[in-house]
Structures are given as C-alpha cells and as structure tokens.
Write an enzyme that holds these catalytic residues in place. Structure first.
Site, PDB file in Angstrom:
ATOM      1  N   GLU A  52      26.367   4.185   3.835  1.00  0.00           N
ATOM      2  CA  GLU A  52      26.170   5.144   2.746  1.00  0.00           C
ATOM      3  C   GLU A  52      26.955   6.374   3.149  1.00  0.00           C
ATOM      4  O   GLU A  52      26.499   7.183   3.958  1.00  0.00           O
ATOM      5  CB  GLU A  52      24.690   5.496   2.572  1.00  0.00           C
ATOM      6  CG  GLU A  52      24.474   6.320   1.313  1.00  0.00           C
ATOM      7  CD  GLU A  52      23.681   7.604   1.469  1.00  0.00           C
ATOM      8  OE1 GLU A  52      23.368   8.230   0.452  1.00  0.00           O
ATOM      9  OE2 GLU A  52      23.380   8.010   2.606  1.00  0.00           O
ATOM     10  N   ASP A 106      17.028  -0.606   5.877  1.00  0.00           N
ATOM     11  CA  ASP A 106      17.658   0.712   5.886  1.00  0.00           C
ATOM     12  C   ASP A 106      17.508   1.307   7.285  1.00  0.00           C
ATOM     13  O   ASP A 106      16.440   1.224   7.882  1.00  0.00           O
ATOM     14  CB  ASP A 106      16.912   1.605   4.879  1.00  0.00           C
ATOM     15  CG  ASP A 106      17.842   2.455   4.053  1.00  0.00           C
ATOM     16  OD1 ASP A 106      18.569   3.264   4.661  1.00  0.00           O
ATOM     17  OD2 ASP A 106      17.827   2.331   2.818  1.00  0.00           O
ATOM     18  N   ASP A 137      22.032   5.004   6.426  1.00  0.00           N
ATOM     19  CA  ASP A 137      21.818   6.226   5.652  1.00  0.00           C
ATOM     20  C   ASP A 137      22.708   7.369   6.168  1.00  0.00           C
ATOM     21  O   ASP A 137      22.834   7.545   7.383  1.00  0.00           O
ATOM     22  CB  ASP A 137      20.335   6.614   5.796  1.00  0.00           C
ATOM     23  CG  ASP A 137      19.900   7.713   4.857  1.00  0.00           C
ATOM     24  OD1 ASP A 137      20.009   7.524   3.639  1.00  0.00           O
ATOM     25  OD2 ASP A 137      19.458   8.776   5.343  1.00  0.00           O
ATOM     26  N   HIS A 139      18.928   4.427  -5.924  1.00  0.00           N
ATOM     27  CA  HIS A 139      17.718   5.252  -6.006  1.00  0.00           C
ATOM     28  C   HIS A 139      18.013   6.752  -5.923  1.00  0.00           C
ATOM     29  O   HIS A 139      17.088   7.554  -5.924  1.00  0.00           O
ATOM     30  CB  HIS A 139      16.770   4.854  -4.874  1.00  0.00           C
ATOM     31  CG  HIS A 139      17.339   5.187  -3.524  1.00  0.00           C
ATOM     32  ND1 HIS A 139      18.438   4.531  -3.000  1.00  0.00           N
ATOM     33  CD2 HIS A 139      17.007   6.129  -2.618  1.00  0.00           C
ATOM     34  CE1 HIS A 139      18.744   5.050  -1.839  1.00  0.00           C
ATOM     35  NE2 HIS A 139      17.892   6.026  -1.569  1.00  0.00           N
ATOM     36  N   ASP A 140      19.285   7.135  -5.795  1.00  0.00           N
ATOM     37  CA  ASP A 140      19.657   8.556  -5.731  1.00  0.00           C
ATOM     38  C   ASP A 140      20.395   9.005  -6.987  1.00  0.00           C
ATOM     39  O   ASP A 140      20.815  10.163  -7.055  1.00  0.00           O
ATOM     40  CB  ASP A 140      20.587   8.811  -4.531  1.00  0.00           C
ATOM     41  CG  ASP A 140      19.879   8.643  -3.197  1.00  0.00           C
ATOM     42  OD1 ASP A 140      18.667   8.918  -3.119  1.00  0.00           O
ATOM     43  OD2 ASP A 140      20.548   8.234  -2.232  1.00  0.00           O
TER      44      ASP A 140
HETATM   45  C1  NOJ Z   1      20.412   9.193   1.358  1.00  0.00           C
HETATM   46  C2  NOJ Z   1      19.252   8.450   0.784  1.00  0.00           C
HETATM   47  O1  NOJ Z   1      19.729   7.450  -0.061  1.00  0.00           O
HETATM   48  C3  NOJ Z   1      18.408   9.468   0.079  1.00  0.00           C
HETATM   49  O2  NOJ Z   1      17.413   8.887  -0.718  1.00  0.00           O
HETATM   50  C4  NOJ Z   1      17.824  10.385   1.119  1.00  0.00           C
HETATM   51  O3  NOJ Z   1      17.117  11.422   0.474  1.00  0.00           O
HETATM   52  C5  NOJ Z   1      18.917  11.017   1.979  1.00  0.00           C
HETATM   53  N1  NOJ Z   1      19.914  10.073   2.373  1.00  0.00           N
HETATM   54  C6  NOJ Z   1      18.330  11.600   3.226  1.00  0.00           C
HETATM   55  O4  NOJ Z   1      17.920  10.574   4.092  1.00  0.00           O
END
Ligand code: NOJ
Length: 558
Positions: free
Chosen positions: A280, A115, A220, A341-342
């Site tokens: 992402e 990442d 990210d 994971h989000d």
């Molecule tokens: C996206 C990530 O997947 C998430 O877990 C994170 O909190 C935010 N970006 C900030 O980096």
C-alpha cells in the site's frame, strides 16, 4: 481497423494460477472483517462470520482473500493500531478461529493474505508503554520516534509535520519532556525503523503468520517506514500529501524503505507455496511505485492511479498504458483496484459530477451521487478492470454494486479523520458499513442480532445478497459471470491490444480471443463488426448492433 498498440501482461513470466506465481493474475477479494459478517451478534464482524461465508466467496470466483487487521487493538483506527501483532482481538475471535478460517479457505481453493501494519503500533502496545515508562535515550524509547521539542522549554513540536488524519503529527504525553511522532492518530506512534530491534521484530512477526500458513501480506503504509534523516520541516503544500495520493515530503517514499522489503522477501522466499506481498504505497509517479515491485522486493503494489480514474475513456486508457509499461519494466504484474476501505466506493464516486477527485468521504451536506448512474458506470467499468492482464482486487460489497453510505449522521462516525479535522473531512465510515446479506432480516442479515457497529442505509435492502442471488440481472450475477469468463479465457495472463474505437468516448481492445468495448459516453455507439457474439454485457442492450452509453461488453467474433 488498425492495431494501435500492444501491451503485454508479462507473458513470459505468467504461470498458471495453480502453479507458481499465482499472484500475477489473481483476483483478490478484500475483506474488512468489522463489516463482512457477524457470527456472534455483537454488531461487529468476526472471523467465524468469515468462515461461514467462504462458500459465497468461492462461488464468486475469486482466487484469494485479503483480511484487513483483526489483531489485538484498542480500535482507535479500526484495527490499524495494533497492540499485539501475534494475537487476535477478542472482537474478532481467537487464534483458533483464525486457523479454522485459514484451513477452510485453503480447502475451498482460496489463498489468504493478512494485513501487516509496520509503520506504527498502537500506543497500547507493550513496547510503547515501556517506552513511556523509560528514560530518554533508553533502548525502550529507541524503538519509536521520540524527540525534544522546540521553544524555550521544548513546548513546541520538534518539526512542522502534520498528521495524515489532521492536526499535529507530534504528541507530548502528559508529564513528559519529549514528543513522539505519529503520522496518523495520536494513538499510532511511528516505529523507528533505523533500529535493528524493530527490523528483527517484524521479521519475527512475518514468520509467525507464515508458519501458520498465510499466503502473504498486504503491507500498510509501505512508503512511510523510513523518514528523511534529521526530520526536516517541510512545505505546507505537501502536508496532506498522502491524502492527495502524492509522495512528496520527508516521511514518504524514502529510498531506505527498499532495504526493508528486500530483507522481507528473503524471509518469504524461505517458505514454499509462493507467498507474496502487496504494497500500500501512495506513491507518484508510476516509476517510483515500480521500485517496490522489483524482483527482490514485493510482488505487487496497489495501483491507486487507477482507483482515482475519472469517467473518461482517454484518461483510463492512458492510465492503463502507463501502468502496464511501468510494471513490465519491473517484470511484475499490474494491479487493478477500483475501491477499498479508505476510498469512496466507486459506484458512488462515478455518480458524482467530478468522479476523479478523491473525496474524503461524502456527507449529508456534500453533493449526493446519482445512484443509478454511478451503478451503471461501475458495472461497465468492471468490463475494463477484469479484462486487463494482471491481478485485480475487489472490495467487499463491490460485487453487489453497493453504494457509499452518504447520509450517515455524524454521531455515528468513528473514523479518526472526521474527529481530528472537526468534521472538515467526512472520512471513511461511508465505505465501511456492514454488508447486507438478507433483505428482510434484522441488520439485513449481517449477523443474528439487529446490531451493526455503523448504521446501514435503507437502500442496502436492494443490494442484499439474497435479493441479488435471485436476480439474473444483478451486479452479483454480473460479477460471477465476468470472473468466470476472465478465468476461462485466461484474461489475467493475457495481452492487451488496443484497437481503434468507433467513437472518442469508447475503448475497444482485444485480449486473446475476447474483445472488450466500453462506452464512456452518453449516446449509443455502433459496434465495429456485425459478427460480434456477446459473452457478457453490463446491461441489456437496446439494439444488437449498438452499444448503449455507460455500458460495457465482452464479445467474440465469428
Ligand atoms: C492505510 C490503511 O488502509 C488505513 O485504513 C489506515 O488508517 C492507515 N493506513 C494507517 O494505518
């Protein structure tokens, strides 16, 4: 039976996985290191834990792994607040542990993505500490987004931007005149991407990990690095635009981000081995998302529209068509993502009354999902996802059918979203709970002690790897089978051809010599032919000539 449309997975660009452009059809498994496997018993997953479990992943049949951040970090946002981009946090081990993991992964035939978190650092990064200690206008401050406040004494934030995690996106450190921008937590100051020093630093970080041998990066907040000139106020209704999956607002999806990715692509191209990047980017519509995967930018972008799909055959088909059409224009592969994971785990999302909305977590007082229905649908949905041409992602535990932890007590919560919104948003802890490896061991075998950084629900015993390995009807057995068939019949490199389905709630398609039929409805639907030879089914069927509700199958004819 008439063919209603044919959609290509960019056949002319498809190569075998072992050769170049492996990422076009790869199955990539997301490891959330905190929760995958704990080798030292401190309750936190680590790199050695991952290394020990690589045979499990190779046996599952995935092509690559992506690791969420394991870098030095105060862990204010579970590692997405990086204090040193070139160091492993002691929580997860050492750089030597990383190298050992990477070697073993490669020896097991698994590629490794890491990442990259370029939008912001931790406030404990050396650069940010230096910025705070340096005067206004100094080169140290120019690496971040410092601004004077509004109001007579600058006591008001420079604009009305809100943090994605809730509250103001600006903080004025004690004793300081200026404010700094943080689109996420206070402890995640945004970099100033107009500053060439920031650009040079990240190219150097890319090289650091490429030199170690990683196969690529998950980028990210790829749509957030560049902000609109002048940082204008924006409309209230867009304040939570990232949470809702949009791209509106002056901090998202600015055209300037693409120059950065073109530069990065040049860096990657200097290396052999076909290294890749995946964005992402919570960007809408798909046309805008496709800009990130032009031939001189990234190779993939996560398909979040698909991750948010309702349990609805027509909607799913429409999303698939739209995604394939847009990515084909960019000559890039589509990605198929169901969980990460989000987001609430799709096994639980599909057990809710309105599964398409993106619930920001499920708490004790929220609607509780129907666990059995959610699992049944998730298993059926795998028959759509892994049938499609392009790359597919698996979020750790998904292969076990693991549900969200929906009854976690607030005192255990760690997600800054929960704390910054004073509990209004439940947050993401429920999908981040440590994996169960052994039903009868302390912490369900997560590690050698009974410690876990988030509590595991009792229900996890049913989903433990050892239980599922012993059960030929388990979700783990199903995933292994589905991935095996996918590889054997080259579905990832194939073409999708929709066929007229025998019922409205049903999808029927062909990819090469394999047919897929998924019934999104409740009642059984007759199979269109009587010569179907079933290759795999999400559940044992009550009849040979019908497909039960909430069920999927792959078959051949003749
Ligand atoms: C996206 C990530 O997947 C998430 O877990 C994170 O909190 C935010 N970006 C900030 O980096």
């Amino acid at each position: 039976m008439s063919v209603t449309s044919i959609l290509s997975g960019n056949k002319e660009n498809n190569q075998s996985k072992s050769g170049s452009e492996w990422w076009r059809s790869a199955v990539i498994y997301q490891i959330y290191p905190r929760s995958f496997a704990d080798a030292n018993g401190d309750g936190m997953g680590d790199l050695k834990g991952i290394t020990e479990r690589l045979p499990y992943l190779a046996r599952l049949g995935v092509d690559a792994i992506w690791l969420s951040p394991f870098y030095k970090s105060p862990q204010a946002d579970a590692g997405y607040d990086v204090a040193d981009y070139r160091q492993v946090d002691p929580l997860f081990g050492t750089l030597d542990d990383f190298d050992a993991m990477l070697d073993k992964a490669h020896a097991s035939g698994l590629r490794v993505l890491v990442d990259l978190v370029p939008n912001h650092s931790s406030d404990e990064h050396e650069w940010f500490k230096a910025a705070l200690a340096s005067p206004e206008g100094s080169p140290e401050r120019e690496r971040y987004m410092f601004r004077d406040g509004k109001g007579e004494n600058g006591e008001l934030p420079p604009n009305n931007w809100q943090s994605v995690f809730g509250g103001d996106a600006w903080t004025r450190p004690e004793g300081q005149k200026q404010w700094y921008l943080h689109i996420f937590d206070t402890k995640q100051p945004d970099f100033n991407w107009q500053n060439p020093e920031v650009r040079a630093e990240f190219e150097s970080v890319l090289r650091f990990w490429l030199d170690r041998g990683v196969d690529g990066f998950r980028v990210d907040v790829a749509h957030g690095l560049v902000k609109e000139e002048g940082l204008p106020d924006f409309d209230e209704e867009y304040q939570q635009s990232m949470v809702e999956g949009g791209n509106q607002g002056p901090m998202w999806d600015q055209d300037g981000v693409h120059d950065i990715y073109r530069d990065w692509r040049k860096v990657l191209n200097e290396y052999d081995g076909d290294r890749m990047m995946v964005a992402e980017a919570w960007v809408k519509p798909q046309e805008r998302l496709a800009l990130y995967i032009r031939s001189d930018e990234m190779q993939q972008a996560f398909n979040f529209d698909y991750l948010l799909a309702h349990w609805d055959a027509a909607e799913v088909r429409h999303l698939i068509d739209e995604s394939l059409a847009q990515t084909a224009l960019a000559k890039a592969p589509t990605t198929w993502v169901m969980s990460n994971h989000d987001s609430v785990r799709h096994t639980s999302r599909f057990g809710l009354s309105n599964p398409g909305d993106r619930p920001n977590g499920i708490g004790r007082d929220s609607e509780q999902p129907d666990e059995a229905l959610g699992l049944q649908r998730a298993r059926a949905f795998a028959f759509v996802t892994f049938f499609l041409p392009g790359a597919a992602y698996i979020y750790q535990g998904e292969e076990l059918g693991l549900p969200e932890h929906t009854t976690m007590e607030d005192k255990y919560r760690q997600d800054p979203t929960f704390w910054r919104t004073k509990g209004e948003e439940i947050g993401r802890d429920g999908c981040r709970v440590p994996l169960p490896w052994k039903a009868d061991a302390p912490a369900f075998g997560f590690g050698p002690s009974d410690q876990t950084w988030l509590p595991q629900p009792q229900a996890f015993a049913r989903y433990a790897v050892d239980v599922e390995e012993a059960d030929s009807d388990s979700t783990l057995a199903l995933y292994r089978k589905v991935l095996e068939v996918r590889a054997e019949h080259h579905l990832g490199q194939g073409e999708l051809e929709w066929l007229d389905a025998p019922a409205e709630d049903t999808l029927l398609a062909r990819n090469g010599d394999v047919y897929m039929m998924v019934n999104f409805g409740e009642s059984a639907v007759k199979l269109p032919w009587d010569d179907a030879k079933v290759l795999a089914a999400s559940h044992a069927q009550s009849s040979d000539s019908e497909l039960d509700g909430n069920t999927g199958i792959w078959f051949q004819r003749g």
